[in-house]
Design an enzyme around this catalytic site. Structure first.
Site, PDB file in Angstrom:
ATOM      1  N   ASP A 169      -2.435  10.531  10.510  1.00 39.28           N
ATOM      2  CA  ASP A 169      -2.467   9.911   9.459  1.00 39.28           C
ATOM      3  C   ASP A 169      -3.085   8.650   9.234  1.00 39.28           C
ATOM      4  OD1 ASP A 169      -1.895   9.360   6.676  1.00 39.28           O
ATOM      5  OD2 ASP A 169       0.270   9.465   6.703  1.00 39.28           O
ATOM      6  N   GLU A 193       3.055   5.719  -1.730  1.00 38.45           N
ATOM      7  CA  GLU A 193       3.897   5.202  -0.618  1.00 38.45           C
ATOM      8  C   GLU A 193       3.495   3.746  -0.402  1.00 38.45           C
ATOM      9  OE1 GLU A 193       1.354   6.247   2.878  1.00 38.45           O
ATOM     10  OE2 GLU A 193      -0.713   5.857   1.649  1.00 38.45           O
TER      11      GLU A 193
HETATM   12  C1  BGC Z   1      -0.790   8.909   3.372  1.00 40.52           C
HETATM   13  C2  BGC Z   1      -1.265  10.431   3.633  1.00 40.52           C
HETATM   14  C3  BGC Z   1      -2.695  10.447   2.908  1.00 40.52           C
HETATM   15  C4  BGC Z   1      -3.422   9.372   3.785  1.00 40.52           C
HETATM   16  C5  BGC Z   1      -5.005   9.443   3.391  1.00 40.52           C
HETATM   17  C6  BGC Z   1      -1.810   7.880   4.248  1.00 40.52           C
HETATM   18  O1  BGC Z   1      -1.324   6.557   4.210  1.00 40.52           O
HETATM   19  O2  BGC Z   1       0.494   8.787   4.059  1.00 40.52           O
HETATM   20  O3  BGC Z   1      -0.491  11.006   2.722  1.00 40.52           O
HETATM   21  O4  BGC Z   1      -3.335  11.699   2.840  1.00 40.52           O
HETATM   22  O5  BGC Z   1      -3.104   8.150   3.581  1.00 40.52           O
HETATM   23  O6  BGC Z   1      -5.085   8.727   2.028  1.00 40.52           O
HETATM   24  C1  BGC Z   2      -5.503   3.591   1.437  1.00 35.52           C
HETATM   25  C2  BGC Z   2      -4.671   4.824   1.483  1.00 35.52           C
HETATM   26  C3  BGC Z   2      -3.770   4.808   2.578  1.00 35.52           C
HETATM   27  C4  BGC Z   2      -3.178   3.357   2.609  1.00 35.52           C
HETATM   28  C5  BGC Z   2      -2.253   3.223   3.870  1.00 35.52           C
HETATM   29  C6  BGC Z   2      -4.714   2.268   1.517  1.00 35.52           C
HETATM   30  O1  BGC Z   2      -5.869   1.193   1.464  1.00 35.52           O
HETATM   31  O2  BGC Z   2      -6.381   3.719   0.518  1.00 35.52           O
HETATM   32  O3  BGC Z   2      -5.427   6.124   1.559  1.00 35.52           O
HETATM   33  O4  BGC Z   2      -2.894   5.816   2.579  1.00 35.52           O
HETATM   34  O5  BGC Z   2      -4.063   2.348   2.547  1.00 35.52           O
HETATM   35  O6  BGC Z   2      -2.047   1.967   4.268  1.00 35.52           O
END
Ligand code: BGC
Ligand code: BGC
Length: 613
Positions: A310, A503
């Site tokens: 990830d 998230e």
């Molecule tokens: C998330 C994933 C996601 C990835 C790419 C991560 O932070 O946990 O679910 O696929 O970012 O965007």
């Molecule tokens: C990205 C996401 C990633 C997230 C996690 C964001 O800046 O665009 O894809 O999951 O950071 O830190």
């Protein structure tokens, strides 16, 4: 030539022919693997031509924003993969400019020494949701309520087609988390709290994305995520929030029966990739857990595709950057979503192999998996976008399917005196609430941007617009954001709920409704008119005392762009059929699920509840 010499010449020619037949390694002479018939042969032909650095380049996945100004590095390092993280896309957001961007990156990969194409990844987690104008489907929580594997497969098929149109052949979906604590901000990414339902729908999503043949232009790789235990973290162990990326403090039996369970069906239905989870299991980060990533996932569950890390998760492991890489690769990660400091990653992994702290076999194994899937997808033959599909992005048929998904995902929780369905011929309908005319809130997180945003962020139909379209020409529809001036209405539809989040920003300790929403509903009730409440949210919310005064209540989850699916149910064109895929707690004391199960107090609505007309 003497007969003897003739014989010995023939002998040698036959020998050489035999050697070439047995070991089809003409790579001694060329990088062109196309003359080999089987994919296995093609992969084995390329592998020995690759330098260690080139192999590690294939294992590297960089965010497109990061590489944008150093495109020549794609060629120089032979980079294997790029992704668009939640906030990385072309400056002008349209399907065409996405295709142009992805093709441009690809052209640099094809300038590398071995001309191995890139595989590009994106979170098409509810449709091609980062792209303006694409169809946005309900988030998984709504599809869980619809409980329809055929529908989920169709949605994944359409999503794959829209994604492949841009030259993107990998989606980081489906999320097959089994969330046990609805305070988690990723609850809506999971189909259900029940592993069996997640397993069924997860497998359908995989079949839909990959179709029967990966070489089909509309097929893309699915990615079952996040392995394992992402939905089982303990409140208070998360980072930077309460549960997200936290620690699943549960025995192995529970980890297996709840969180690993859906991977069995995912893998047997061909999941080509799996993403490791940010979270830990009993204080050990998943990205370093060789037992789970290799012994369980590979050996026991027989997963043969790409295991991707990830976003920057390797950097969360203990030790120096080099030690972190060592832990992750030796645990079984094949491709690292670095996503930024790629030179450092490539340098570290190269050094580790030279020092024999990571074996070359481990590297070859990872690269084989990556190349095999690139061949299966037909990327070597067709590395660029499928522009013939571009016209279908956000097309009418796709939106029709999304509308169907919306109406099937709605759960009717209360319908006092059968106030619903409403007549299309009422004289005056008032639509109230902050969420009534807000496509961004309908879509939630992972839409256009990482966290999503309120307002008219993409093409679609808001609930207010959908209601206006549905009623007869003689019906007056007013919009009152705060529920004032409802006197004399035949019915009021209040649309309230959560704003968008994803998230790291969606964990909440208290799931009560916002005071502005409560006030809106109170204003309506003060006018003495019946109220139908529609809740837009990524999870059940606490409404136990409020609901007593509501005439009807519909959980609409995060329905996406097609608000007309809601009007379809409100006015009775279709029967409500959704059933809760999460238990609806009566109070926060019943959260997490384990507490609700052990408690003698009843939830507000049990798992599986849902009314019809
Ligand atoms: C998330 C994933 C996601 C990835 C790419 C991560 O932070 O946990 O679910 O696929 O970012 O965007
Ligand atoms: C990205 C996401 C990633 C997230 C996690 C964001 O800046 O665009 O894809 O999951 O950071 O830190």
């Amino acid at each position: 030539m003497s007969p003897h010499k003739k014989f010995s010449a023939l002998f040698w020619i036959l020998w050489i022919a035999l050697i070439f037949f047995l070991f089809p390694t003409t790579h001694f002479f060329s990088a062109d693997a196309s003359k080999f018939s089987s994919i296995k042969q093609k992969v084995e032909a390329i592998l020995p031509q690759m330098t260690l650095e080139e192999k590690i380049g294939q294992m590297t996945q960089i965010d497109s924003q990061v590489i944008m100004n150093n495109l020549q590095d794609i060629s120089a390092y032979g980079i294997g993969s790029l992704l668009s993280g939640g906030n990385s896309g072309p400056s002008f957001n349209s399907p065409e400019s996405w295709a142009n961007m992805v093709d441009r990156f690809q052209s640099y990969a094809l300038k590398s020494r071995l001309k191995i194409p890139l595989i590009y990844g994106i979170d098409s987690v509810h449709g091609l949701s980062h792209v303006k104008g694409a169809t946005v489907f309900p988030h998984n929580i709504g599809l869980g309520a619809a409980r329809n594997p055929v529908l989920v497969e169709k949605i994944a098929r359409i999503t794959a087609m829209e994604t492949a149109a841009l030259g993107i052949k990998w989606t980081f979906a489906p999320c097959i988390a089994v969330p046990q604590d609805i305070r988690w901000g990723r609850t809506y990414e999971g189909f259900s709290e029940d592993p069996k339902l997640v397993s069924l729908l997860g497998a359908s999503a995989i079949k839909g994305s990959q179709s029967t043949n990966l070489s089909d232009p509309t097929s893309i790789l699915a990615c079952a995520k996040h392995f394992a235990g992402d939905g089982g973290t303990e409140f208070g162990t998360g980072y930077p929030e309460l549960l997200d990326q936290g620690d699943a403090r549960i025995p192995e039996k529970e980890l297996r029966s709840i969180h690993i369970f859906p991977y069995i069906a995912a893998i047997s239905n061909g999941a080509a990739s799996v993403m490791a989870s940010f979270s830990s299991w009993n204080e050990i980060k998943m990205h370093q857990n060789k037992y789970l990533l290799t012994d369980v996932l590979r050996k026991e569950l027989k997963f043969s595709g790409i295991l991707v890390s990830d976003w920057a998760a390797v950097k969360q492991l203990p030790g120096t950057p080099e030690e972190q890489v060592k832990l992750a690769i030796n645990a079984g990660i094949d491709m690292v979503m670095v996503p930024d400091s790629y030179q450092q990653f490539i340098g570290n992994l190269t050094a580790l192999v030279r020092k024999q702290e990571v074996s070359e076999e481990r590297i070859d194994e990872a690269v084989r998996r990556i190349l095999t899937l690139k061949y299966k997808l037909g990327l070597f033959e067709h590395p660029y976008s499928h522009r013939e599909l571009l016209a279908q992005v956000g097309g009418r048929e796709h939106r029709e399917l999304a509308r169907e998904a919306v109406r099937k995902s709605l759960v009717l929780l209360k319908n006092k005196d059968k106030i619903l369905p409403l007549s299309k011929k009422l004289k005056k309908i008032i639509v109230a609430g902050r969420k009534a005319d807000d496509i961004g809130s309908q879509c939630g997180g992972w839409t256009i941007t990482w966290q999503g945003a309120t307002g008219a962020i993409t093409t679609g139909t808001s609930i207010l617009q959908a209601i206006k379209k549905a009623v007869s020409t003689n019906t007056i529809v007013f919009y009152s954001t705060n529920g004032e001036n409802c006197l004399g209405a035949d019915a009021v539809i209040a649309v309230v709920g959560e704003g968008p989040y994803a998230e790291m920003k969606g964990d909440r300790e208290d799931l009560s409704l916002k005071t502005t929403d409560l006030k809106t509903i109170r204003n309506i009730k003060d006018a003495g008119v019946p109220v139908v409440v529609i809740l837009i949210s990524g999870r059940p919310m606490i409404v136990t005392s409020e609901i007593k005064s509501w005439n009807a209540f519909i959980a609409a989850w995060l329905p996406g762009t097609e608000g007309e699916g809601i009007a379809d149910i409100l006015f009775g064109d279709y029967q409500p059929a959704g059933k809760l895929s999460y238990t609806w707690p009566a109070s926060m004391d019943q959260v997490p699920l384990r507490k609700a199960k052990n408690s003698h107090s009843k939830p507000l609505y049990p798992y599986g509840f849902g009314l019809s007309y």
